[in-house]
Motif scaffolding. Structure first.
Motif, PDB file in Angstrom:
ATOM      1  N   LEU A  33      29.976  45.467  21.906  1.00  0.00           N
ATOM      2  CA  LEU A  33      30.688  45.470  20.643  1.00  0.00           C
ATOM      3  C   LEU A  33      30.999  44.049  20.205  1.00  0.00           C
ATOM      4  N   SER A  34      31.224  43.877  18.912  1.00  0.00           N
ATOM      5  CA  SER A  34      31.556  42.581  18.333  1.00  0.00           C
ATOM      6  C   SER A  34      32.885  42.696  17.606  1.00  0.00           C
ATOM      7  N   ILE A  35      33.714  41.681  17.745  1.00  0.00           N
ATOM      8  CA  ILE A  35      35.045  41.675  17.134  1.00  0.00           C
ATOM      9  C   ILE A  35      35.268  40.326  16.479  1.00  0.00           C
ATOM     10  N   SER A  36      35.830  40.335  15.287  1.00  0.00           N
ATOM     11  CA  SER A  36      36.205  39.091  14.619  1.00  0.00           C
ATOM     12  C   SER A  36      37.623  38.721  15.021  1.00  0.00           C
ATOM     13  N   ARG A  37      37.812  37.472  15.391  1.00  0.00           N
ATOM     14  CA  ARG A  37      39.117  36.988  15.828  1.00  0.00           C
ATOM     15  C   ARG A  37      39.415  35.664  15.139  1.00  0.00           C
ATOM     16  N   ALA A  49      33.846  34.634  16.582  1.00  0.00           N
ATOM     17  CA  ALA A  49      33.324  35.970  16.884  1.00  0.00           C
ATOM     18  C   ALA A  49      33.363  36.201  18.391  1.00  0.00           C
ATOM     19  N   LEU A  50      33.840  37.368  18.778  1.00  0.00           N
ATOM     20  CA  LEU A  50      33.915  37.737  20.189  1.00  0.00           C
ATOM     21  C   LEU A  50      32.986  38.919  20.433  1.00  0.00           C
ATOM     22  N   HIS A  51      32.046  38.745  21.348  1.00  0.00           N
ATOM     23  CA  HIS A  51      31.119  39.801  21.730  1.00  0.00           C
ATOM     24  C   HIS A  51      31.455  40.240  23.156  1.00  0.00           C
ATOM     25  N   ILE A  52      31.620  41.534  23.350  1.00  0.00           N
ATOM     26  CA  ILE A  52      32.007  42.070  24.654  1.00  0.00           C
ATOM     27  C   ILE A  52      30.939  43.038  25.139  1.00  0.00           C
ATOM     28  N   ARG A  53      30.591  42.912  26.400  1.00  0.00           N
ATOM     29  CA  ARG A  53      29.651  43.837  27.022  1.00  0.00           C
ATOM     30  C   ARG A  53      30.308  44.457  28.259  1.00  0.00           C
ATOM     31  N   LEU A  54      30.281  45.758  28.323  1.00  0.00           N
ATOM     32  CA  LEU A  54      30.795  46.494  29.478  1.00  0.00           C
ATOM     33  C   LEU A  54      29.624  47.159  30.185  1.00  0.00           C
ATOM     34  N   ARG A  55      29.667  47.137  31.508  1.00  0.00           N
ATOM     35  CA  ARG A  55      28.572  47.747  32.273  1.00  0.00           C
ATOM     36  C   ARG A  55      29.111  48.248  33.605  1.00  0.00           C
ATOM     37  N   GLU A  56      28.364  49.148  34.192  1.00  0.00           N
ATOM     38  CA  GLU A  56      28.761  49.681  35.495  1.00  0.00           C
ATOM     39  C   GLU A  56      28.540  48.625  36.566  1.00  0.00           C
ATOM     40  N   ALA A  57      29.539  48.459  37.439  1.00  0.00           N
ATOM     41  CA  ALA A  57      29.437  47.440  38.489  1.00  0.00           C
ATOM     42  C   ALA A  57      29.881  47.972  39.841  1.00  0.00           C
ATOM     43  N   GLY A  58      29.962  49.271  39.984  1.00  0.00           N
ATOM     44  CA  GLY A  58      30.392  49.859  41.254  1.00  0.00           C
ATOM     45  C   GLY A  58      31.265  51.074  41.002  1.00  0.00           C
ATOM     46  N   LYS A  59      31.686  51.714  42.081  1.00  0.00           N
ATOM     47  CA  LYS A  59      32.464  52.944  41.951  1.00  0.00           C
ATOM     48  C   LYS A  59      33.838  52.708  41.340  1.00  0.00           C
ATOM     49  N   THR A  60      34.440  51.555  41.634  1.00  0.00           N
ATOM     50  CA  THR A  60      35.791  51.303  41.131  1.00  0.00           C
ATOM     51  C   THR A  60      35.882  50.030  40.296  1.00  0.00           C
ATOM     52  N   ALA A  65      31.661  41.147  30.207  1.00  0.00           N
ATOM     53  CA  ALA A  65      31.236  39.811  29.782  1.00  0.00           C
ATOM     54  C   ALA A  65      31.798  39.571  28.391  1.00  0.00           C
ATOM     55  N   ALA A  66      32.466  38.441  28.223  1.00  0.00           N
ATOM     56  CA  ALA A  66      33.021  38.062  26.928  1.00  0.00           C
ATOM     57  C   ALA A  66      32.293  36.811  26.449  1.00  0.00           C
ATOM     58  N   VAL A  67      31.650  36.907  25.303  1.00  0.00           N
ATOM     59  CA  VAL A  67      30.884  35.790  24.736  1.00  0.00           C
ATOM     60  C   VAL A  67      31.503  35.415  23.398  1.00  0.00           C
ATOM     61  N   LEU A  68      31.817  34.131  23.223  1.00  0.00           N
ATOM     62  CA  LEU A  68      32.472  33.665  22.013  1.00  0.00           C
ATOM     63  C   LEU A  68      31.534  32.771  21.204  1.00  0.00           C
ATOM     64  N   ASP A  69      31.413  33.075  19.926  1.00  0.00           N
ATOM     65  CA  ASP A  69      30.683  32.219  18.994  1.00  0.00           C
ATOM     66  C   ASP A  69      31.716  31.299  18.348  1.00  0.00           C
ATOM     67  N   MET A  70      31.690  30.019  18.717  1.00  0.00           N
ATOM     68  CA  MET A  70      32.735  29.086  18.315  1.00  0.00           C
ATOM     69  C   MET A  70      32.259  28.061  17.287  1.00  0.00           C
ATOM     70  N   ARG A  71      31.279  28.418  16.497  1.00  0.00           N
ATOM     71  CA  ARG A  71      30.720  27.446  15.568  1.00  0.00           C
ATOM     72  C   ARG A  71      31.702  27.062  14.457  1.00  0.00           C
ATOM     73  N   HIS A  72      32.583  27.976  14.061  1.00  0.00           N
ATOM     74  CA  HIS A  72      33.601  27.605  13.067  1.00  0.00           C
ATOM     75  C   HIS A  72      34.612  26.642  13.679  1.00  0.00           C
ATOM     76  N   VAL A  73      34.983  26.879  14.932  1.00  0.00           N
ATOM     77  CA  VAL A  73      35.877  25.955  15.628  1.00  0.00           C
ATOM     78  C   VAL A  73      35.194  24.603  15.783  1.00  0.00           C
ATOM     79  N   GLN A  74      33.927  24.632  16.126  1.00  0.00           N
ATOM     80  CA  GLN A  74      33.139  23.410  16.300  1.00  0.00           C
ATOM     81  C   GLN A  74      33.175  22.549  15.048  1.00  0.00           C
ATOM     82  N   ALA A  75      33.076  23.169  13.880  1.00  0.00           N
ATOM     83  CA  ALA A  75      33.080  22.417  12.622  1.00  0.00           C
ATOM     84  C   ALA A  75      34.418  21.722  12.370  1.00  0.00           C
ATOM     85  N   ASN A  76      35.482  22.212  13.016  1.00  0.00           N
ATOM     86  CA  ASN A  76      36.817  21.645  12.819  1.00  0.00           C
ATOM     87  C   ASN A  76      37.243  20.695  13.936  1.00  0.00           C
TER      88      ASN A  76
END
Length: 258
Positions: A33-37, A49-60, A65-76
């Motif tokens: 999923l993608s979320i604007s922050r 922009a925050l992109h989140i990925r959820l996946r199975e990693a074991g029984k419990t 994974a959280a991936v941030l697109d920081m290009r607007h921050v970069q410009a500032n």
């Protein structure tokens, strides 16, 4: 268990179906999923922009994974991180950041170190009066930034500061020890500022309550020179967590009927 947790979050409307390439439903092995922050900086709200990925990693455990697109921050970056590093009656040291960009998994920063020296009347031990400008020296610099995971955040730190050898007047630089002063101030002051401004993805509350355990992270390049950041880890999906989510889901349902 992992798929059930993802499905529950989906039903709680925490995970809207925003496809990023792998999964299109909450019941697939991965969910994206993608979320604007926004992040507050010097009185302004800067989007990312925050992109989140959820996946199975074991029984419990469920991988996250959280991936941030920081290009607007970069410009500032120039406006956010330029400023005075150290100031006394006799001297003023400042840095003017020109730009920052990604180079593969590294972040490169360039700017100018500025030094000014003044006459100073310090006869009075309590009050010093600054006089005329004696000398001004500017030198361009380049630096690389490294990243370290601390808790649920990523902290950047400048390393490998390189000064333009033709920037300072040789004899003056030697007498005033400007080269060493510039490197020390840039590294020390940037470390202080960056430590106060870690990169912390703002997760939805229902995901944040799972207390992600991020173990790795870093920066990466988006497109040509765009700065991105990522954190990889996992969350607990044991029976206790399931009970907490069910209680929260019930509370949300009751709020919706009121």
């Amino acid at each position: 268990m992992t798929r059930f947790i993802i499905a529950l979050l989906f039903r709680m409307r925490v995970l809207p179906v925003v496809v990023m390439g792998m999964a299109s439903t909450a019941y697939a092995d991965d969910f994206n999923l993608s979320i604007s922050r926004t992040v507050a900086a010097k009185g302004a709200q800067i989007p990312y922009a925050l992109h989140i990925r959820l996946r199975e990693a074991g029984k419990t455990r469920m991988g996250i994974a959280a991936v941030l697109d920081m290009r607007h921050v970069q410009a500032n970056v120039p406006g956010l991180f330029s400023g005075v590093l150290q100031e006394t009656c006799k001297a003023k040291y400042a840095v003017a950041i020109a730009e920052a960009h990604a180079e593969g998994k590294a972040v490169a920063v360039s700017g100018q170190f500025q030094a000014k020296f003044f006459l100073c009347d310090d006869d009075d031990p309590k009050t010093h009066y600054r006089g005329a400008l004696l000398l001004g020296q500017n030198v361009n610099f380049q630096a690389k930034a490294s990243a370290e995971v601390k808790g649920q955040c990523l902290v950047l730190k400048l390393v490998d500061v390189t000064l333009d050898p033709t920037g300072f007047l040789g004899g003056v630089a030697d007498v005033l020890n400007l080269t060493e002063k510039a490197q020390t101030l840039i590294l020390e002051k940037s470390a202080e500022v960056l430590a106060k401004h870690p990169i912390c993805p703002e997760l939805p509350p229902e995901l944040a309550m799972l207390e992600p355990d991020f173990r790795s992270g870093g920066t990466h390049e988006i497109g040509k020179g765009g700065i991105g950041a990522y954190l990889n880890g996992s969350v607990d999906v044991s029976a206790t967590t399931l009970v907490d989510l069910l209680l929260l889901a019930q509370a949300k349902k009751q709020e919706g009927t009121q």
